[in-house]
Enzyme design. Sequence first.
Site, PDB file in Angstrom:
ATOM      1  CD  GLU A 154      -6.981  -7.175   1.337  1.00 50.22           C
ATOM      2  OE1 GLU A 154      -7.728  -7.554   2.265  1.00 50.22           O
ATOM      3  OE2 GLU A 154      -6.741  -5.976   1.113  1.00 50.22           O
TER       4      GLU A 154
ATOM      5  CD  GLU B 201      -7.050  -3.890   9.134  1.00 54.51           C
ATOM      6  OE1 GLU B 201      -8.129  -3.837   8.520  1.00 54.51           O
ATOM      7  OE2 GLU B 201      -6.075  -4.510   8.700  1.00 54.51           O
TER       8      GLU B 201
ATOM      9  CD  GLU C 124     -11.015  -4.848   1.161  1.00 57.49           C
ATOM     10  OE1 GLU C 124     -10.858  -6.073   1.274  1.00 57.49           O
ATOM     11  OE2 GLU C 124     -11.003  -4.073   2.141  1.00 57.49           O
TER      12      GLU C 124
ATOM     13  CE1 TYR D  94      -4.217  -1.430   0.291  1.00 56.83           C
ATOM     14  CE2 TYR D  94      -3.521  -2.429   2.366  1.00 56.83           C
ATOM     15  CZ  TYR D  94      -4.444  -2.300   1.343  1.00 56.83           C
ATOM     16  OH  TYR D  94      -5.598  -3.041   1.373  1.00 56.83           O
TER      17      TYR D  94
END
Length: 636
Positions: free
Chosen positions: A267, A128, A187, A82
């Site tokens: 994922e 997260e 997502e 990411y």
Amino acid sequence: MNNVTKFVLTSVLCLACFVINTVAASGTPTFSIDYKKNCFLKDGAPFQYVSGSIHYSRIPRFYWKDRLLKMYMTGLNAIQIYVPWNYHETVQGVYKFTGDQDLEHFLDLANQTGLLVILRPGPYICAEWEMGGLPAWLLQKPNIILRSADPDYLQAVSNWLAMLLPKIRPWLYNNGGNIISVQVENEYGSYFACDYNYMRHLHAFFRFFLGEDVVLFTTDGNTDREMICGTLQGLYATIDFGTDTNISTAFNRQRRFEPRGPLVNSEFYTGWLDHWGDQHAQVDTQKVSKMLGDMLSMGASVNMYMFEGGTNFGYWNGADHDSRFRSVVTSYDYNAPLSEAGDPTAKLLAIRDVIKRFYPVPEGPMPPATPKFAYGFVTLQKVGNVSSLLDGLSPQGPIQSQYPQTFEEIKQYYGFVLYRTKLPRTLTEPTPLISPLNGVHDRAYVSVNGVYQGLLERDTTLVMKVTGQAGDQLDILVENMGRVNFGSRINDHKGLLSNLILGKDVLTDWLIYSLDIDGAIANGWPHTGLKCSFPAAASNSSDGPMFYMGTLDPTGFAWDTFLKLRGWTKGQVWINGVNLGRYWPQRGPQQTLYIPGPLLSPSQPNNITVLELERAPQEPRVLFMDRAQLNNTEKS
């Protein structure tokens, strides 16, 4: 293409001269999708990737090469990363790509190691991570609709991508680099907006800056709704799922949205995250191994999330909000094949055995775990309570405001803000202090004349009681515990979002102190000898927000270690000016904080600073251990 997209693209045409136009030639590396043979093509040959997720933002730069080499020696041929927008543009318009934020150096190390890269630049990443990677300064626009075609949001996204994507283009595989594919958004189908204009805008932007040949893809959860709202024509649709899912059902769902092309699990969950108060998450190694083997035997490309999680240093942890607010712990160990400290686990060896059945694994030994050392106990001394130290922690002085202002309104996005007012009347009996609109985001530590009275906590403790005399100083230290990173509540403002009521009085006339605790500690405080005074009534107390300091003596070597704060309640720790993150042993499950060896000095005293927010032990000391404790709750 909508009008907003046309406008923004026109406004950045001046940047086109910086974009490299690659001319196809014989011998040029290529990566593409073969829709007839249902596979990826790398240099014209069918290709299946076996990848693992790793986050450079959660691992010190010193250890990047170590972690990448271990992934390569496991048999992976790719990694997935990411790019957290807020990590690189914490302050609007100020971009950081050096040191631990040197994305291109990380890409180069992966390339040198022999690993391809699947890049996920967002702009939203979830992970997260604080606010899902979106910068908190976006919330200065109070009604902004994030992850949508809201013009304010699109303009900010466009400015960011116009900075980032030209850096990425030379690293594309088709341009001689190692990035084989790039995800657009992340997502998106799990977000309420379902705004196709937003996705079309991103698609156009990525194509403009990265070219027509790069493989662009989406990733979404294993439901029809998520796949419907998260996919877009021209972006290859992939799916994600873990060991609790039927593989055939999941890939059949991907096939309904992508009838041809490779099967891809973007994922595949090797573990899971922890929130404060949870049990430590664990995913069975045998289930991971069996399912990985089954997917590879089908010819599917798989990315394991996570392969190494790392650590939410500083204030970078995210949070969830379903029925209530739940903050993610400091460790992002994730029960992954490589531990938080980068150590190979039994899960990693089992995964390597699976990969061996399909592809040659590099010869040679797996690099060992980094050395660990138990440096033992260090006794700390009290520095003073926060209320007495404002001259050093908030040198610019307070903002005066009739009513409370949020973190975002005063342009402090992380850490702590102190709100100060006076008791409007004498309270001889304990009197309720109420947050009637659940406006404390996220925890507020309340003191009167420097004496700790208790706390208010978002969603759980909306009332406490205080006593005092008219005119007494009321201090409320508010902690940002991490912004929501997933779902519809990512517009997560911090601080006092609404008025507080004391008995029948609405509290007004606030002094609001923006606290630069990290800046002060990075500059050597409190070990530089700054003298501090605080009210005598609080001087012998160990309750309430209080700083402590100590020194770990040099040992001649600097190895990884783990800090345990047994008997402490909740707070923040810094080593040599570096913010290790939050501790909360009484809520658990995490009991230790990871300290990478490179943060320590082998030859100079190592400064330890602790901000304890509630109650310190009678003997304020900390323990340096040689192993992590992530899975139990210390009873108070």
